[in-house]
Design an enzyme around this catalytic site. Sequence first.
Site, PDB file in Angstrom:
ATOM      1  N   ARG A  14     -35.166  43.033 -49.708  1.00  0.00           N
ATOM      2  CA  ARG A  14     -34.141  42.305 -48.935  1.00  0.00           C
ATOM      3  C   ARG A  14     -32.746  42.780 -49.316  1.00  0.00           C
ATOM      4  O   ARG A  14     -32.103  43.531 -48.597  1.00  0.00           O
ATOM      5  CB  ARG A  14     -34.301  40.802 -49.148  1.00  0.00           C
ATOM      6  N   GLU A 144     -23.686  31.283 -52.040  1.00  0.00           N
ATOM      7  CA  GLU A 144     -22.975  32.549 -51.844  1.00  0.00           C
ATOM      8  C   GLU A 144     -21.546  32.463 -52.376  1.00  0.00           C
ATOM      9  O   GLU A 144     -20.849  31.474 -52.164  1.00  0.00           O
ATOM     10  CB  GLU A 144     -22.952  32.913 -50.361  1.00  0.00           C
ATOM     11  N   THR A 177     -21.818  37.345 -56.100  1.00  0.00           N
ATOM     12  CA  THR A 177     -21.916  38.073 -54.833  1.00  0.00           C
ATOM     13  C   THR A 177     -21.089  39.349 -54.801  1.00  0.00           C
ATOM     14  O   THR A 177     -21.531  40.378 -54.285  1.00  0.00           O
ATOM     15  CB  THR A 177     -21.499  37.155 -53.669  1.00  0.00           C
TER      16      THR A 177
END
Length: 508
Positions: A14, A144, A177
Amino acid sequence: MATRKLEIMDTTLRDGEQTSGVSFSVSEKLTLAKLLLEELNVDRIEVASARVSEGELKAVQHITSWAKESNNLNKIEVLSFVDRGKSIQWMEDAGAKVQNLLTKGSLNHLTHQLKKTPEQHFNEIKTAIQSASDAGIASNVYLEDWSNGMRNSIEYVFEYLDFLSELNVDRILLPDTLGILTYTETYKYINQIVHKYPKCHFDFHGHNDYDLSVANVMEALKAGCHGLHLTINGMGERAGNAPMASVIAVINDFMPDIQINVKESSLHKVSKLVSTFSGFSIPVNKPVVGDNVFTQTAGIHADGDSKKNLYFNDLLPERFGRKRKYALGKTSGKANIKKNLQELGLSLNDDELKKVTQRIIELGDKKEIVSKDDLPFIISDVLDSNTFTQKVFIRSYVLTHAKGLKPSTTVAVEIDGKLFEEHAQGDGQYDAFINALKKIYDAKQLKLPKLVDYAVRIPPGSDSDALCKTIITWNDGKKQFKTRGLDSDQTVSAIKATEKMLNLIDNE
């Protein structure tokens, strides 16, 4: 010492697929999914993002079909979105049973990207998690931009974690992130969170923008995180993610209180296959899996290895299904060569070893590495050179090859101390070289042997481009004989074989 179990989640399929230019096919994703779970033995794998493409859906369907049969379905995870149930429907179609719900972990992202209030976002998240539960899908939640959230809007992060801790969530996923954390920040932030929410499971997802991902992983573990997200070969967007091989080695060697299931011995095998499928090459100096990381180049290191393994560390190549190598090149010493000779079952006396060492150094000045498979050719060439006294020297030559013009050569040959020079053309560079030689020998009223056969070889099994061996068969009217030349250039190796022929006929 008490141990704690750590979950390793691989996200090569992913997040790793977000490496620029990388896209796995359906069959490649299925093959890698099987390899990661059954060969490498990671605990979970994140295989796709929901709603990306028809090909992604098909890949996940193949993976979940296999996983259901092999009792691995709960280890297959998909990145999903807060999108009014569209991701949940996609996952149901794909047969997936675990969502990793992408949400906003910083007030900055929430305000400027979603343009929503925390209350609005939290209500939508609650609905998404309930919808998943109704569909029999378990939920993990990504925050996130969590690292920037901790730096700049910590009140929002804790407000969000208070909210999440009351929901039906299996794991809370804390991503750096943008790869902005230092290792001191990583420890501080995760330590705060783990102690504030002792009943929650937290994963750390590190990126490598400052080349600090492995250090950050170590601090995350010291701070008490319960899981890690890693990728094979550190694949991922921008500078990539925390690399699987390095992290596993660090945990096993420096963190004895942590228990993991990953098989070290499979790391190199899986790394190579991912590299092949992705076209994403592994740097030769990449720790654990790079081609050069178990190769000693300096002769002093090889000598030290022979004397109580003075240049070994705990990263023994056998742990990872690999072998230590001793490179042959201009920094090689006798110890390097002896190590390679031992592997080949060969031995040389001191004088022969000295000559072979010198020849390897000469070749190393032209090419970086001479392989172990080249050694028999080098030995043969060196020993072959001892069979005559050299009186003829090819001192210099110029080989030219231009489109529309016949190849030509100018050659200077020293015979018994006198220098002769001639120029000639031919059907090829070597043919032109021989024609120039004939002019010199015709002027001396000497006849050159006839060239009967010309064979070019590279060492069997060699993966280097260092050597080329040319074997030329000659006939002088009375007998046939062979001479051999060795060089990194094919034409030059033929010229060296010819120089040996000139000396043999001069010695008769």
